[in-house]
Scaffold this motif. Structure first.
Motif, PDB file in Angstrom:
ATOM      1  N   VAL A  16       0.531  -1.191   0.008  1.00 60.02           N
ATOM      2  CA  VAL A  16      -0.200  -0.154   0.104  1.00 60.02           C
ATOM      3  C   VAL A  16       0.596   1.243   0.122  1.00 60.02           C
ATOM      4  O   VAL A  16       0.453   2.174  -0.653  1.00 60.02           O
ATOM      5  CB  VAL A  16      -1.061   0.041   1.153  1.00 60.02           C
ATOM      6  CG1 VAL A  16      -1.673   1.383   1.340  1.00 60.02           C
ATOM      7  CG2 VAL A  16      -1.791  -1.173   1.053  1.00 60.02           C
ATOM      8  N   LEU A  17       2.064   1.330   0.724  1.00 62.46           N
ATOM      9  CA  LEU A  17       2.906   2.430   0.887  1.00 62.46           C
ATOM     10  C   LEU A  17       3.454   2.692  -0.654  1.00 62.46           C
ATOM     11  O   LEU A  17       3.516   3.839  -1.044  1.00 62.46           O
ATOM     12  CB  LEU A  17       3.997   2.221   1.924  1.00 62.46           C
ATOM     13  CG  LEU A  17       5.022   3.019   2.108  1.00 62.46           C
ATOM     14  CD1 LEU A  17       4.530   4.413   2.556  1.00 62.46           C
ATOM     15  CD2 LEU A  17       6.024   2.807   3.047  1.00 62.46           C
ATOM     16  N   ILE A  18       3.852   1.595  -1.403  1.00 63.53           N
ATOM     17  CA  ILE A  18       4.368   1.740  -2.484  1.00 63.53           C
ATOM     18  C   ILE A  18       3.359   2.228  -3.612  1.00 63.53           C
ATOM     19  O   ILE A  18       3.735   3.346  -4.391  1.00 63.53           O
ATOM     20  CB  ILE A  18       5.149   0.365  -3.187  1.00 63.53           C
ATOM     21  CG1 ILE A  18       6.266  -0.115  -2.223  1.00 63.53           C
ATOM     22  CG2 ILE A  18       5.404   0.317  -4.573  1.00 63.53           C
ATOM     23  CD1 ILE A  18       6.672  -1.638  -2.800  1.00 63.53           C
ATOM     24  N   GLY A  19       2.137   1.693  -3.486  1.00 57.15           N
ATOM     25  CA  GLY A  19       1.213   2.204  -4.180  1.00 57.15           C
ATOM     26  C   GLY A  19       0.627   3.469  -4.078  1.00 57.15           C
ATOM     27  O   GLY A  19       0.639   4.389  -4.856  1.00 57.15           O
ATOM     28  N   THR A  20       0.750   4.026  -2.746  1.00 63.04           N
ATOM     29  CA  THR A  20       0.745   5.476  -2.323  1.00 63.04           C
ATOM     30  C   THR A  20       1.665   6.363  -2.942  1.00 63.04           C
ATOM     31  O   THR A  20       1.606   7.583  -3.636  1.00 63.04           O
ATOM     32  CB  THR A  20       0.619   5.661  -0.996  1.00 63.04           C
ATOM     33  OG1 THR A  20      -0.571   4.743  -0.402  1.00 63.04           O
ATOM     34  CG2 THR A  20       0.275   6.990  -0.551  1.00 63.04           C
ATOM     35  N   ALA A  21       3.172   5.972  -2.771  1.00 65.57           N
ATOM     36  CA  ALA A  21       4.073   6.609  -3.642  1.00 65.57           C
ATOM     37  C   ALA A  21       4.044   6.876  -5.045  1.00 65.57           C
ATOM     38  O   ALA A  21       4.181   7.826  -5.592  1.00 65.57           O
ATOM     39  CB  ALA A  21       5.451   5.854  -3.075  1.00 65.57           C
ATOM     40  N   THR A  43      -8.381  26.644   1.391  1.00 53.04           N
ATOM     41  CA  THR A  43      -8.395  27.792   2.404  1.00 53.04           C
ATOM     42  C   THR A  43      -7.573  27.642   3.368  1.00 53.04           C
ATOM     43  O   THR A  43      -7.937  28.479   4.381  1.00 53.04           O
ATOM     44  CB  THR A  43     -10.043  27.665   2.736  1.00 53.04           C
ATOM     45  OG1 THR A  43     -10.288  26.359   3.427  1.00 53.04           O
ATOM     46  CG2 THR A  43     -10.979  27.912   1.573  1.00 53.04           C
ATOM     47  N   ASP A  44      -6.693  26.819   3.565  1.00 50.50           N
ATOM     48  CA  ASP A  44      -5.752  26.951   4.704  1.00 50.50           C
ATOM     49  C   ASP A  44      -4.390  26.141   4.083  1.00 50.50           C
ATOM     50  O   ASP A  44      -4.163  25.635   2.900  1.00 50.50           O
ATOM     51  CB  ASP A  44      -6.109  25.587   5.630  1.00 50.50           C
ATOM     52  CG  ASP A  44      -6.286  24.390   5.234  1.00 50.50           C
ATOM     53  OD1 ASP A  44      -5.476  23.491   5.209  1.00 50.50           O
ATOM     54  OD2 ASP A  44      -7.574  24.237   4.816  1.00 50.50           O
ATOM     55  N   VAL A  45      -3.354  26.464   4.705  1.00 58.55           N
ATOM     56  CA  VAL A  45      -1.982  26.014   4.487  1.00 58.55           C
ATOM     57  C   VAL A  45      -1.587  24.660   4.029  1.00 58.55           C
ATOM     58  O   VAL A  45      -0.936  24.452   3.024  1.00 58.55           O
ATOM     59  CB  VAL A  45      -0.794  26.609   5.437  1.00 58.55           C
ATOM     60  CG1 VAL A  45       0.326  26.256   5.201  1.00 58.55           C
ATOM     61  CG2 VAL A  45      -1.048  28.153   5.813  1.00 58.55           C
ATOM     62  N   PHE A  46      -2.092  23.987   4.896  1.00 56.04           N
ATOM     63  CA  PHE A  46      -1.927  22.564   4.448  1.00 56.04           C
ATOM     64  C   PHE A  46      -2.889  21.596   3.806  1.00 56.04           C
ATOM     65  O   PHE A  46      -2.990  20.512   3.609  1.00 56.04           O
ATOM     66  CB  PHE A  46      -1.718  21.800   5.850  1.00 56.04           C
ATOM     67  CG  PHE A  46      -0.594  21.984   6.899  1.00 56.04           C
ATOM     68  CD1 PHE A  46       0.875  21.712   6.612  1.00 56.04           C
ATOM     69  CD2 PHE A  46      -0.932  23.126   7.788  1.00 56.04           C
ATOM     70  CE1 PHE A  46       1.880  22.059   7.451  1.00 56.04           C
ATOM     71  CE2 PHE A  46       0.267  23.550   8.644  1.00 56.04           C
ATOM     72  CZ  PHE A  46       1.580  22.922   8.519  1.00 56.04           C
ATOM     73  N   GLY A  47      -3.922  22.540   3.343  1.00 55.87           N
ATOM     74  CA  GLY A  47      -4.980  21.833   2.591  1.00 55.87           C
ATOM     75  C   GLY A  47      -4.603  21.142   1.318  1.00 55.87           C
ATOM     76  O   GLY A  47      -4.932  19.945   1.035  1.00 55.87           O
ATOM     77  N   GLY A  48      -3.529  21.814   0.439  1.00 56.12           N
ATOM     78  CA  GLY A  48      -3.209  21.228  -0.751  1.00 56.12           C
ATOM     79  C   GLY A  48      -2.510  20.098  -0.430  1.00 56.12           C
ATOM     80  O   GLY A  48      -2.634  18.948  -1.231  1.00 56.12           O
ATOM     81  N   ALA A  49      -1.738  19.843   0.572  1.00 62.36           N
ATOM     82  CA  ALA A  49      -0.761  18.558   0.965  1.00 62.36           C
ATOM     83  C   ALA A  49      -1.625  17.648   1.352  1.00 62.36           C
ATOM     84  O   ALA A  49      -1.550  16.400   1.091  1.00 62.36           O
ATOM     85  CB  ALA A  49       0.323  19.184   1.909  1.00 62.36           C
ATOM     86  N   LEU A  50      -2.522  17.949   2.000  1.00 59.15           N
ATOM     87  CA  LEU A  50      -3.711  16.995   2.684  1.00 59.15           C
ATOM     88  C   LEU A  50      -4.391  16.356   1.770  1.00 59.15           C
ATOM     89  O   LEU A  50      -4.622  15.131   1.638  1.00 59.15           O
ATOM     90  CB  LEU A  50      -4.173  17.473   3.841  1.00 59.15           C
ATOM     91  CG  LEU A  50      -3.660  17.789   5.071  1.00 59.15           C
ATOM     92  CD1 LEU A  50      -4.543  18.678   6.069  1.00 59.15           C
ATOM     93  CD2 LEU A  50      -2.978  16.636   5.855  1.00 59.15           C
ATOM     94  N   ILE A  51      -4.888  17.039   0.634  1.00 61.11           N
ATOM     95  CA  ILE A  51      -5.808  16.604  -0.386  1.00 61.11           C
ATOM     96  C   ILE A  51      -4.852  15.649  -1.348  1.00 61.11           C
ATOM     97  O   ILE A  51      -5.432  14.834  -1.644  1.00 61.11           O
ATOM     98  CB  ILE A  51      -6.287  17.774  -1.173  1.00 61.11           C
ATOM     99  CG1 ILE A  51      -7.338  18.561  -0.451  1.00 61.11           C
ATOM    100  CG2 ILE A  51      -6.903  17.433  -2.634  1.00 61.11           C
ATOM    101  CD1 ILE A  51      -8.689  17.587  -0.155  1.00 61.11           C
ATOM    102  N   LEU A  90      -2.239  14.058  -0.471  1.00 65.52           N
ATOM    103  CA  LEU A  90      -2.066  12.745   0.102  1.00 65.52           C
ATOM    104  C   LEU A  90      -3.191  11.956   0.342  1.00 65.52           C
ATOM    105  O   LEU A  90      -3.079  10.527   0.408  1.00 65.52           O
ATOM    106  CB  LEU A  90      -1.486  13.220   1.721  1.00 65.52           C
ATOM    107  CG  LEU A  90       0.082  13.638   1.946  1.00 65.52           C
ATOM    108  CD1 LEU A  90       0.369  13.934   3.119  1.00 65.52           C
ATOM    109  CD2 LEU A  90       0.838  12.474   1.323  1.00 65.52           C
ATOM    110  N   LYS A  91      -4.224  12.469   0.599  1.00 67.98           N
ATOM    111  CA  LYS A  91      -5.655  11.631   0.735  1.00 67.98           C
ATOM    112  C   LYS A  91      -5.996  10.915  -0.455  1.00 67.98           C
ATOM    113  O   LYS A  91      -6.168   9.818  -0.785  1.00 67.98           O
ATOM    114  CB  LYS A  91      -6.637  12.470   0.961  1.00 67.98           C
ATOM    115  CG  LYS A  91      -8.190  11.935   1.352  1.00 67.98           C
ATOM    116  CD  LYS A  91      -9.047  12.910   1.790  1.00 67.98           C
ATOM    117  CE  LYS A  91     -10.420  12.165   2.015  1.00 67.98           C
ATOM    118  NZ  LYS A  91     -11.598  13.116   2.572  1.00 67.98           N
TER     119      LYS A  91
END
Length: 292
Positions: A21-26, A65-73, A75-76
């Protein structure tokens, strides 16, 4: 294997599954900038210009609308795509852990169930993706003129994921009916008599489960589900006919539920095995061979 051995094997297989799963996420994290992000935004960006937010150069975009929004999206989306991409590998680990405890026919049914459930979930998710643009157009147009629609990335991604999951899980319900019939819990006669109620409850279920709450998406989910339930009813008819023929061949067709089956309950004779206390046979006791 001992209990500790089973737990150790479970730990190892979970670790291997998480590694895949980690490899697929990368891979999905890298893929996000090479087509995955555009694929997710496509149903929204295909809307007319008055129903979506446009940048200064006229290109489609989602708001953060927030600083970490782009990174979290990112990653999700990468994590969900990684689970899908690595599904054959971690499903193999699950199957490898369960297989030693299954019989031959149970392995065959298990493989069929996994293949059918995967196909139905993929079919439901694909149908949901195709209906996204139409559902968004209907919902966003209800805001009327003079209203600028600007969706945030968090709201849009959450909406897309919930719609894909709703369609995918809903298409698994007819398969559950088939499984209940195979194990003898749900008969074809019961399914056939409840056909009208099944169709009615399917439409009600689709009206509640669809996140868009519009009639187009509801009917797009309810229609294929009704077709799948009808296929499940016909499969149950075939299974019950085969079961009835098998019971008739064994003389069990006319028995009541509370009547004992006509089986011979007498114990079978045991083969007489030589006791270790018995003396070994002498060579003189062997029958003499006559020469022709």
């Amino acid at each position: 294997m001992s209990l500790i051995g089973h737990l150790r094997e479970l730990r190892n297989r979970i670790g291997i599954a998480l590694f895949f799963v980690l490899i697929g996420t990368a891979v999905a994290f890298w893929w996000y900038e090479h087509g995955l992000g555009d694929f997710i935004r496509a149903p929204y960006c295909n809307l007319p210009d008055d129903l979506r937010y446009n940048d200064a150069d006229g290109s489609c975009g989602l708001l953060v609308t927030d600083v970490f929004g782009g990174a979290l999206i990112r990653l999700k989306i990468s994590f969900i795509a990684g689970i899908v991409l690595s599904a054959p590998f971690w499903l193999y680990q699950v199957w490898g852990f369960l297989t030693p405890g299954l019989k031959k026919n149970e392995k065959r049914y298990g493989l069929s169930f996994v293949a059918a459930s995967t196909l139905l979930f993929a079919l439901g998710a694909a149908l949901a993706y195709l209906s996204l643009s139409a559902g968004l157009r209907l919902l966003l147009s209800l805001a009327g003129d003079g209203v600028v629609v600007a969706l945030t990335a968090q709201d849009y991604i959450g909406f897309v994921i919930s719609l894909l999951l709703a369609f995918g899980v809903s298409f698994e319900l007819p398969l559950i009916a088939v499984v209940l019939n195979l194990i003898g819990v749900l008969s074809h006669s019961v399914l056939s008599k409840a056909r009208r109620w099944i169709y009615f409850l399917t439409i009600v279920f689709a009206a509640f489960i669809t996140p868009t709450q519009d009639p187009f998406t509801m009917l797009l989910m309810a229609g294929p589900m009704c077709v799948l339930f009808e296929i499940a009813i016909q499969v149950a008819r075939f299974v019950d006919k085969r079961r009835a023929k098998r019971e008739a061949a064994l003389g069990l067709a006319d028995l009541d539920d509370d009547e004992a089956s006509p089986l011979d309950a007498a114990p079978s004779p045991l083969d007489s095995a030589p006791s270790p206390l018995d003396p070994a046979p002498s060579p003189l006791d062997a029958p003499a061979h006559t020469q022709n």
